[in-house]
Design a protein around this motif. Structure first.
Motif, short mmCIF file in Angstrom:
data_model
loop_
_atom_site.label_atom_id
_atom_site.label_comp_id
_atom_site.label_asym_id
_atom_site.label_seq_id
_atom_site.Cartn_x
_atom_site.Cartn_y
_atom_site.Cartn_z
N LEU A 179 7.14 -40.34 -41.35
CA LEU A 179 8.01 -40.66 -40.22
C LEU A 179 9.04 -41.67 -40.67
O LEU A 179 8.69 -42.67 -41.32
N ASP A 180 10.31 -41.43 -40.33
CA ASP A 180 11.32 -42.42 -40.70
C ASP A 180 11.21 -43.63 -39.78
O ASP A 180 10.43 -43.67 -38.83
N THR A 181 12.01 -44.64 -40.09
CA THR A 181 11.89 -45.92 -39.38
C THR A 181 12.14 -45.77 -37.89
O THR A 181 11.45 -46.37 -37.05
N ARG A 182 13.14 -44.96 -37.52
CA ARG A 182 13.45 -44.79 -36.10
C ARG A 182 12.29 -44.12 -35.36
O ARG A 182 11.92 -44.54 -34.25
N MET A 224 11.96 -37.61 -30.07
CA MET A 224 10.71 -37.40 -29.35
C MET A 224 10.27 -35.94 -29.43
O MET A 224 9.05 -35.66 -29.51
N ALA A 225 11.20 -35.04 -29.43
CA ALA A 225 10.85 -33.63 -29.59
C ALA A 225 10.23 -33.38 -30.96
O ALA A 225 9.27 -32.59 -31.09
N ASP A 226 10.78 -34.05 -31.98
CA ASP A 226 10.20 -33.93 -33.32
C ASP A 226 8.78 -34.51 -33.36
O ASP A 226 7.87 -33.91 -33.96
N LEU A 227 8.58 -35.66 -32.72
CA LEU A 227 7.25 -36.26 -32.68
C LEU A 227 6.26 -35.36 -31.96
O LEU A 227 5.09 -35.26 -32.35
N GLN A 274 9.12 -44.13 -36.23
CA GLN A 274 8.01 -45.09 -36.16
C GLN A 274 8.23 -46.10 -35.03
O GLN A 274 7.31 -46.43 -34.28
N THR A 275 9.46 -46.61 -34.93
CA THR A 275 9.77 -47.60 -33.90
C THR A 275 9.58 -47.01 -32.50
O THR A 275 9.01 -47.65 -31.61
N LEU A 276 10.05 -45.78 -32.30
CA LEU A 276 9.91 -45.15 -30.99
C LEU A 276 8.45 -44.84 -30.67
O LEU A 276 8.00 -45.01 -29.53
N LEU A 277 7.70 -44.37 -31.67
CA LEU A 277 6.29 -44.08 -31.43
C LEU A 277 5.53 -45.36 -31.09
O LEU A 277 4.71 -45.38 -30.17
N LYS A 278 5.81 -46.42 -31.80
CA LYS A 278 5.16 -47.71 -31.53
C LYS A 278 5.48 -48.19 -30.12
O LYS A 278 4.60 -48.62 -29.37
N ALA A 279 6.75 -48.08 -29.74
CA ALA A 279 7.15 -48.52 -28.39
C ALA A 279 6.49 -47.67 -27.32
O ALA A 279 6.04 -48.18 -26.29
#
Length: 340
Positions: A3-6, A47-50, A8-13
Motif C-alpha cells: 500500500l502506498d503512503t496515501r 477507497m475502491a482500490d482498498l 495507508q493514511t486513509l486506511l489508518k484514518a
C-alpha cells in the motif's frame, strides 16, 4: 500487498474513526480527518482500490466503508500507534491487587485487573502444574483406608484418600513410602508409573499393588486443574453491540466461556511466542467469532514462560489502549508470581 503512503493514511484514518464510533466512514469524512489534501474523487478511487484488495467493505445500508479482518490486521501490524501509558501509575494501581501469598489469588486478580482496565473480559491461562513429586507419605486412617500425602518440589501438598484391598500395617506403609522416595523422588509421576511396572517384581504383590495404586491416584492429584483458565468480566461483553447483536453470536460467545477448550488452545499457542499477540476474528481460525479479537501476552515465573493472559473484546476495540494494558499486566504478573 503493498500500500502506498496515501492508501495507508486513509486506511489508518478509517479504522481509527470506525473504532471510535462504529459507523461506516464515507469519503467526505476521510477527507477531513486524514490530513491529506486530496479531492473527493481521488479518495473514492483509493477507497475502491482498498475494497478490491479486501481491506475495507461497503455495508449494503451505507455509502461508507468499514474495515475487514484483513484491514484490521494491516492496521495492528503496521499502522497502529500505541498510546503511551504511565507504567508507574499503572503499577502502583495494580500492586496491591497482585500481592498475595496465594498464586491462584494473584492470577484471579490479574484477570480482574485486565477486565476493569479494558472494560472487556480478562483471561489468564494458569501455569501447568508439573507432575513431579519430591516425596510421598502413607497414613493409615482405618482398615483398608489410607491417606496419600504427595509433596511437590515446590512444597505444594496434595492429599488423596486411597482405598485398598489389604489392611496394611503402619510399618508396611513406611516401607513402601521409603522405597518410592529413595528410588523415585524428584521424578515425574508418569516416569514412576512406568518404572514401577518393571522394577518392583522383587516386592510382594500386595506391596506392588499399593505402590501402583498410589501412583495412579497421585497422577490424578497432580494433574487436577492443571490446565485452567481464569476469566473475569464476561458480562462486560453483553454491552458490546458488535458481540451481542444476535442470539447466534451470544451463543458462540458463552459456549466459548463455558467449554474453555477454544480459549485454552488459543492461549497455549500464543504462549509459544514472545510479546503481545493479536488474534482477529474472521482471520484467525482460533477465534470462534468474526466480531471478536483477543490480545494476549505470555507471563513468566523466574524467567520461564508458564502461562498466557489477555483481553477478549470486539474486533472494533481500541487496540492502541488495550495492547499496553496487556503487555504491562503480563510483566507485573511475572514479577508478582516470581516473588510469591
Amino acid at each position: 500487498m503493498h500500500l502506498d503512503t496515501r492508501a495507508q493514511t486513509l486506511l489508518k484514518a478509517l479504522v481509527e474513526r470506525y473504532i471510535a464510533d462504529g459507523q461506516p466512514v464515507g469519503s467526505r469524512a476521510l477527507s477531513k480527518i486524514s490530513g491529506l489534501e486530496l479531492s473527493p474523487a481521488t479518495i473514492r478511487n483509493i477507497m475502491a482500490d482498498l475494497e478490491a484488495m479486501g481491506f475495507v467493505a461497503s455495508p449494503h445500508t451505507s455509502a461508507g466503508r468499514v474495515p475487514t479482518p484483513r484491514g484490521y490486521r494491516v492496521f495492528v501490524d503496521t499502522l497502529l500507534t500505541v498510546q503511551p501509558i504511565d507504567e508507574g501509575a499503572l503499577e502502583s494501581r495494580m500492586q496491591s491487587r497482585l500481592q498475595s501469598n496465594s498464586p491462584q489469588k494473584i492470577i484471579a486478580n490479574a484477570a480482574q485487573v485486565l477486565s476493569s482496565l479494558s472494560q472487556f473480559a480478562g483471561v489468564v491461562l494458569t501455569p501447568r502444574r508439573e507432575s513431579i513429586f519430591q516425596q510421598i507419605e502413607f497414613l493409615r486412617l482405618s482398615e483398608k483406608r489410607i491417606l496419600l500425602v504427595i509433596v511437590s518440589p515446590g512444597g505444594d501438598v496434595q492429599n488423596r484418600l486411597l482405598l485398598t484391598d489389604v489392611d496394611y500395617t503402619p510399618s508396611q506403609l513406611i516401607q513402601a513410602a521409603n522405597f518410592i522416595n529413595q528410588n523415585y523422588g524428584g521424578h515425574s509421576i508418569d516416569d514412576v508409573r512406568l518404572r514401577l511396572q518393571t522394577e518392583v517384581h522383587k516386592l510382594r504383590d500386595d506391596m506392588n499393588r499399593l505402590m501402583l495404586a498410589a501412583v495412579e491416584l497421585g497422577s490424578e492429584a497432580m494433574t487436577d486443574d492443571a490446565d485452567g483458565v481464569v476469566i473475569s468480566g464476561e458480562r462486560n461483553l453483553l454491552s458490546v453491540t458488535d458481540l451481542s447483536s444476535n442470539m447466534t453470536s451470544l451463543r458462540k460467545l458463552f459456549e466459548m466461556f463455558e467449554q474453555k477448550t477454544t480459549l485454552m488452545r488459543l492461549l497455549d499457542i500464543s504462549g509459544k511466542a514472545t510479546g503481545v499477540q493479536i488474534f482477529i476474528g474472521g482471520e484467525s481460525q482460533l477465534v470462534p467469532m468474526e466480531e471478536m479479537s483477543v490480545v494476549t501476552a505470555p507471563y513468566e515465573v523466574n524467567g520461564k514462560i508458564v502461562g498466557t493472559l489477555g483481553v477478549i473484546g470486539p474486533t472494533r476495540m481500541a487496540y492502541q489502549r488495550v495492547i499496553p494494558i496487556v503487555d504491562i499486566t503480563a510483566k507485573l504478573l511475572s514479577n508478582a508470581l516470581s516473588q510469591s
